[in-house]
Design a protein around this motif. Structure first.
Motif, mmCIF file in Angstrom:
data_model
loop_
_atom_site.group_PDB
_atom_site.id
_atom_site.type_symbol
_atom_site.label_atom_id
_atom_site.label_comp_id
_atom_site.label_asym_id
_atom_site.label_seq_id
_atom_site.Cartn_x
_atom_site.Cartn_y
_atom_site.Cartn_z
ATOM 1 N N VAL A 1 1.437 6.791 -6.907
ATOM 2 C CA VAL A 1 0.340 7.716 -7.246
ATOM 3 C C VAL A 1 0.738 9.155 -6.956
ATOM 4 O O VAL A 1 0.440 10.072 -7.734
ATOM 5 C CB VAL A 1 -0.939 7.302 -6.472
ATOM 6 C CG1 VAL A 1 -2.036 8.351 -6.647
ATOM 7 C CG2 VAL A 1 -1.427 5.944 -6.935
ATOM 8 N N LEU A 2 1.417 9.349 -5.829
ATOM 9 C CA LEU A 2 1.852 10.710 -5.486
ATOM 10 C C LEU A 2 2.882 11.243 -6.477
ATOM 11 O O LEU A 2 2.864 12.429 -6.841
ATOM 12 C CB LEU A 2 2.441 10.694 -4.070
ATOM 13 C CG LEU A 2 2.762 12.076 -3.463
ATOM 14 C CD1 LEU A 2 1.499 12.911 -3.378
ATOM 15 C CD2 LEU A 2 3.393 11.929 -2.074
ATOM 16 N N THR B 1 0.837 -1.215 0.000
ATOM 17 C CA THR B 1 0.000 0.000 0.000
ATOM 18 C C THR B 1 0.866 1.256 0.000
ATOM 19 O O THR B 1 0.576 2.239 -0.709
ATOM 20 C CB THR B 1 -0.924 0.001 1.225
ATOM 21 O OG1 THR B 1 -1.717 -1.202 1.235
ATOM 22 C CG2 THR B 1 -1.823 1.213 1.221
ATOM 23 N N SER B 2 1.943 1.235 0.757
ATOM 24 C CA SER B 2 2.848 2.416 0.789
ATOM 25 C C SER B 2 3.501 2.635 -0.570
ATOM 26 O O SER B 2 3.611 3.777 -1.048
ATOM 27 C CB SER B 2 3.927 2.207 1.855
ATOM 28 O OG SER B 2 3.338 2.052 3.124
ATOM 29 N N LEU C 1 0.864 4.104 -2.966
ATOM 30 C CA LEU C 1 0.609 5.516 -2.640
ATOM 31 C C LEU C 1 1.763 6.416 -3.095
ATOM 32 O O LEU C 1 1.536 7.518 -3.592
ATOM 33 C CB LEU C 1 0.370 5.655 -1.127
ATOM 34 C CG LEU C 1 -0.947 5.063 -0.605
ATOM 35 C CD1 LEU C 1 -1.015 5.198 0.920
ATOM 36 C CD2 LEU C 1 -2.143 5.750 -1.240
ATOM 37 N N CYS C 2 3.005 5.966 -2.951
ATOM 38 C CA CYS C 2 4.166 6.779 -3.419
ATOM 39 C C CYS C 2 4.147 6.938 -4.932
ATOM 40 O O CYS C 2 4.424 8.006 -5.468
ATOM 41 C CB CYS C 2 5.466 6.113 -2.965
ATOM 42 S SG CYS C 2 5.771 6.234 -1.196
ATOM 43 N N CYS D 1 1.043 12.361 -9.503
ATOM 44 C CA CYS D 1 0.414 13.663 -9.216
ATOM 45 C C CYS D 1 1.407 14.803 -9.377
ATOM 46 O O CYS D 1 1.072 15.881 -9.896
ATOM 47 C CB CYS D 1 -0.177 13.650 -7.802
ATOM 48 S SG CYS D 1 -1.587 12.539 -7.614
#
Length: 426
Positions: A409-410, A402-403, A406-407, A413
């Protein structure tokens, strides 16, 4: 005895220094002491000449010879001040100059340094190829035109050849510089290296020096063309003929006065009527005065007409070489613009490379930030404490996955934000 006993104890160098100091202090007539400084070898003192210099004299018929003349003789023969001769001194570096004086034209154009008079040319003797070519070419032209009728005066022929050699020399150097610098600039545009930059810097310095020399010749010719007085000073043959005409007029005027006095004496001794004798003398004297005035007026009229024609002739001569030197100057300016354009292209390339490095650094910084966030999560789970998460091993895999997601996806962004702000195209 006591003085003799002390002398041996004095050192020789002290005695010599004391004698030298006393020799430099000379009392004048009033008893005051004047300090005379030490002499420097090679220093020219006031009142002393530099000795004879070697000159090449070229006459109107094309004959030339080498003579040894001192500075005072040249100044006296050509009626020139000392500052004009300094322009011809090879020990001094002066820009190109053309000066019109009363009896001579002082020419200093590149390696051609000479004094042009109405009868001959005094050329500074040198082993330089330009001087030898100038001397031989001028002699050939004068000998070839010796039996021809040419309207161009002798001083203008010598001046024209000096301008021709100067313009040709500068134009040849400009062409050589163009042939050398264009390949270097093309190579620099393809590959930016320290060696190419150093070569371009050296050529640019040479270009600047050559531009200054051409610009000085250009300004000198333009100054002469804009000043009719300076051009009028340069036709020496006309001035010499005018002086001869003035001397002839003075001689005729003196003869008129002598004839008038003789007629007056004859009228007094002749046994005729005094009224008739006086009127005859006045008529004769008036006739001579009219003849002399007519001669003087015709001479002055011809001199003024010749002056105007020679000014136009000299202006046309200068204009021809002015066009040539202007073309040479335009070549140098074009070459300078080409160098500036190449420098601008190099700056653009360097700026582009710098922008790419900044973009790469920005992406790397963003990736480093996200990796740091992921490292913090793993560091938290690496702490030694009791928790229910550690009871089941699968929970640790879920947290790590999950981490990482999320990294990622960030990071996406961040890229979208950079694209929205037009920091760099993706």
């Amino acid at each position: 005895m006591e003085q003799e006993s002390r002398n041996p104890f004095l050192q020789p160098n002290i005695i010599e220094s004391a004698n030298g100091y006393s020799s430099r202090i000379n009392p004048d007539k009033r008893g005051r002491q004047n300090f005379v400084g030490p002499g420097f070898p090679g220093l020219k003192k006031r009142g002393h000449t530099l000795g004879n210099r070697s000159w090449i004299t070229i006459e109107q018929n094309g004959n030339s010879r080498v003579v040894e003349l001192d500075k005072a003789t040249v100044m006296r023969h050509c009626s020139l001040p000392a500052r004009d001769l300094r322009l011809l001194d090879p020990l001094f570096i002066y820009p190109s100059t053309i000066l019109g004086r009363e009896k001579a034209i002082v020419v200093s154009l590149e390696q051609i340094r000479c004094i042009i008079t109405a009868d001959e040319v005094f050329l500074m003797n040198s082993l330089d190829g330009s001087v030898v070519q100038y001397k031989s070419e001028l002699c050939k032209r004068l000998q070839r035109e010796k039996y021809r009728s040419d309207d161009l005066a002798f001083e203008f022929k010598a001046l024209e050849l000096a301008l021709e050699f100067a313009c040709l020399t500068l134009d040849t150097q400009v062409k050589e510089l163009e042939m050398e610098i264009h390949p270097v600039l093309d190579e620099l545009a393809k590959s930016i290296s320290t060696l190419n930059l150093e070569r371009v810097r050296r050529f640019k310095g040479h270009l600047l020096a050559l531009t200054q020399r051409v610009q000085k010749v250009y300004d000198e010719i333009e100054h002469l063309m804009n000043d009719d007085g300076d051009m009028a000073e340069m036709y020496l043959t006309e001035k010499k003929q005018r002086n001869l005409c003035n001397d002839l007029y003075d001689q005729v005027q003196g003869n008129d006065d002598t004839i008038g006095s003789e007629v007056g004496l004859g009228s007094k001794s002749a046994p005729v009527s005094p009224v008739g004798s006086a009127s005859g003398a006045h008529k004769l004297q008036r006739a001579f005065s009219n003849v002399s005035a007519h001669k003087h007026g015709s001479l002055l009229g011809s001199s003024v007409t010749g002056e105007t024609e020679n000014i136009d002739q000299l202006e046309m001569l200068l204009e021809a070489y002015f066009v040539g030197i202007d073309n040479t100057l335009n070549k140098l300016l074009s070459l300078k613009e080409y160098i500036d354009d190449t420098e601008d292209l190099i700056n653009i390339k360097l700026g582009n490379v710098q922008n790419k490095l900044i973009k790469f650094e920005l992406l790397l910084t963003a990736a480093t930030f996200l990796a740091t966030v992921f490292a913090v999560v793993t560091a938290v789970f690496g702490m030694n404490f009791e928790d229910e998460v550690f009871d089941e091993p699968n929970r640790f895999h879920w947290v790590v996955s999950t981490s990482a997601v999320l990294c990622g996806v960030l990071y996406i962004c961040f890229l979208l934000y950079f694209k929205h702000k037009k920091v760099f195209p993706l």
